[in-house]
Design a protein around this motif. Sequence first.
Motif, PDB file in Angstrom:
ATOM      1  N   UNK A 399       0.833  -1.210   0.000  1.00 32.03           N
ATOM      2  CA  UNK A 399       0.000   0.000   0.000  1.00 32.03           C
ATOM      3  C   UNK A 399       0.862   1.253   0.000  1.00 32.03           C
ATOM      4  N   UNK A 400       1.993   1.198   0.698  1.00 35.27           N
ATOM      5  CA  UNK A 400       2.894   2.355   0.715  1.00 35.27           C
ATOM      6  C   UNK A 400       3.460   2.594  -0.686  1.00 35.27           C
ATOM      7  N   UNK A 401       3.834   1.522  -1.373  1.00 34.75           N
ATOM      8  CA  UNK A 401       4.350   1.639  -2.735  1.00 34.75           C
ATOM      9  C   UNK A 401       3.273   2.187  -3.667  1.00 34.75           C
ATOM     10  N   UNK A 402       2.059   1.679  -3.524  1.00 35.85           N
ATOM     11  CA  UNK A 402       0.929   2.143  -4.342  1.00 35.85           C
ATOM     12  C   UNK A 402       0.675   3.628  -4.091  1.00 35.85           C
ATOM     13  N   UNK A 403       0.722   4.039  -2.830  1.00 42.55           N
ATOM     14  CA  UNK A 403       0.477   5.438  -2.481  1.00 42.55           C
ATOM     15  C   UNK A 403       1.564   6.350  -3.048  1.00 42.55           C
ATOM     16  N   UNK A 404       2.801   5.884  -3.057  1.00 39.86           N
ATOM     17  CA  UNK A 404       3.881   6.665  -3.670  1.00 39.86           C
ATOM     18  C   UNK A 404       3.571   6.928  -5.138  1.00 39.86           C
ATOM     19  N   UNK A 405       3.062   5.913  -5.794  1.00 39.76           N
ATOM     20  CA  UNK A 405       2.697   6.088  -7.200  1.00 39.76           C
ATOM     21  C   UNK A 405       1.573   7.088  -7.377  1.00 39.76           C
ATOM     22  N   UNK A 406       0.569   7.028  -6.502  1.00 44.44           N
ATOM     23  CA  UNK A 406      -0.535   8.001  -6.570  1.00 44.44           C
ATOM     24  C   UNK A 406      -0.003   9.413  -6.363  1.00 44.44           C
ATOM     25  N   UNK A 407       0.900   9.582  -5.399  1.00 41.62           N
ATOM     26  CA  UNK A 407       1.463  10.903  -5.127  1.00 41.62           C
ATOM     27  C   UNK A 407       2.227  11.436  -6.340  1.00 41.62           C
ATOM     28  N   UNK A 408       2.973  10.560  -6.988  1.00 41.35           N
ATOM     29  CA  UNK A 408       3.727  10.989  -8.171  1.00 41.35           C
ATOM     30  C   UNK A 408       2.806  11.403  -9.306  1.00 41.35           C
ATOM     31  N   UNK A 409       1.626  10.800  -9.381  1.00 39.32           N
ATOM     32  CA  UNK A 409       0.645  11.178 -10.409  1.00 39.32           C
ATOM     33  C   UNK A 409      -0.204  12.371  -9.986  1.00 39.32           C
TER      34      UNK A 409
END
Length: 580
Positions: A399-409
Amino acid sequence: MKKILAMLLTGVMIIGTLSGCGDGTTEVATAGDSNVSAQATDNASDEGTAAGADTQVLNLRTTAFGNNYDVQDMGWRWMMGDCYEGLYRNVADEDGEHFILAGAESVDVSDDGLVYTFHLRQNAKWSDGQPVTAHDYEYGWKRLLDSSKGYDYASFALNVVGAEEYNKGTGSRDDVAAKALDDYTFEVTLKVADPTFDAKLVATPLYPTREDIAEAAGDNWGKDWTLCVYNGPFCMSELVEDNKMVWTKNPYYWDADNTKLDTVNWFLVAEDSTAATMFENGELDVLQTSGDYATKYSAAAAEGKYVELTSDYPGTVTMNFEFRDGGLSGLMKNVKIRKAISYCIDRDEMVEAIYGRYKPAYGYVAPAITFDGEPWRNQVEEPAKAEYEQYGGDPAKLQALFQEGLDELGVTTPISDITLNLLTSGNTIENQSEREYIQQVISQKLGCKVELNSVGDFALFKAQRDDNQYDMMIGGWWSDYNDPLDYLNTFHTGYYDSYGYYSNPEYDALADSLVGENDMAKRKEIYTQMENMLFDDCALAPIYYNTKQVFLQNWVKDFRTSSFGASQELYITRIEGRNR
């Protein structure tokens, strides 16, 4: 000149003729043993009736007969590999997948790797008794390149001098440097040396075709089996639609003395339960099955009741992402999001719980693929394995990795409000279990929603895939020739749009640098870089590598499988002890 000596083995391709199986004899060489056939012989009891006292009839099951008898189309390889034959044959034995000479008796290769001179067997004949000549190879290859025919595998011959120009309509058929020098000498000149060229020669598009027969058939060529002639060990002699297909031994085949089976019966049996009953009753001699049936027969084989053969098969099932628009969610543009999705899947658990067979995949190139004579996966580590293990299926890390991706987008939507779309096809219980498992593990570990779009009809699946109506889809690649490049080329820009429109100029440059590269160490280095780059980018999420699991009655001897010829090579199979 480099000289490749003739090898004492026969070739086989599948399909038959109504009128061609007459009387005839040939002088032949002795066929060797493969790993698969050795297992069958060693594991089964050799007691009982000698082979000569048994009726040499083999009963097999298929779920579809197909309707394409044109070798240049490669539409029905499992059949064409036993009734037709090319220059080489691919076999599997204790040394892995390798090539043997079949229609060719020997081949000279120029020192620069550009000119191949094939010396054909002068006792090779078609099933109507006519000789197989170099003119048949020339016609077949040039037919493949004829753009008006629309053959998908014309690419296999585009490296021949003059081939691309003829295929594109800017050059002459006569200028294609695949020519009969005489009746039994076939010469091919390449534009650049290509270490994958030999691997393609076992594929049916580069098989010979009789010009007189094909031209007389016109639009019916490849559609009407009664118009065909065959140059392999078997001929198709009967077809009852939706019921039964019969092959009979081709007496004109150059190695007919070593073809033991007289008849091969193919029964169309759709239901696994029906096929299982027939196998248990001895009505089927060979069975490929799955799930509980495979478990049952594997246990029975361990007790000696049957013979079990297992081998790697050159296929990798994958999850692919939509790159052009980022999918319906728009999120697939981010590599961290793609990796978080991929690493949710516990491949080992999925293979054991859903399939009961196959091998968990952490790379793209399947273990069945060899490079320079050795399995690729024995030489190169699976590129996704180490990073996958760092996350270990831990929901918090994922989930942390997924959230990092959301933040980058720049996406502020909470993960719990995000919906991803998974496009799949197939109606089997296994298909359903597969898609539900993926839906469940992604939902549970990431905390988002996963919407299943499951279509049974492939045409509908393809339409939605081509219209980019998905975030992720279940796909895969089953190789057409034995080299890692056949896998790696699928992600070259524009090569295979159904892989989600992935595009990376650096990846393309590596692929392009292979043209004319003959140094195998250099090719291995580039292949490794390419496969690693696919996983750095998370261009795909591998799920499992295909394997082949076959069960035999104990009286079936010398049964072989092949990854790139006929899936069931029957040219030296025999029956021994059925009647004891």
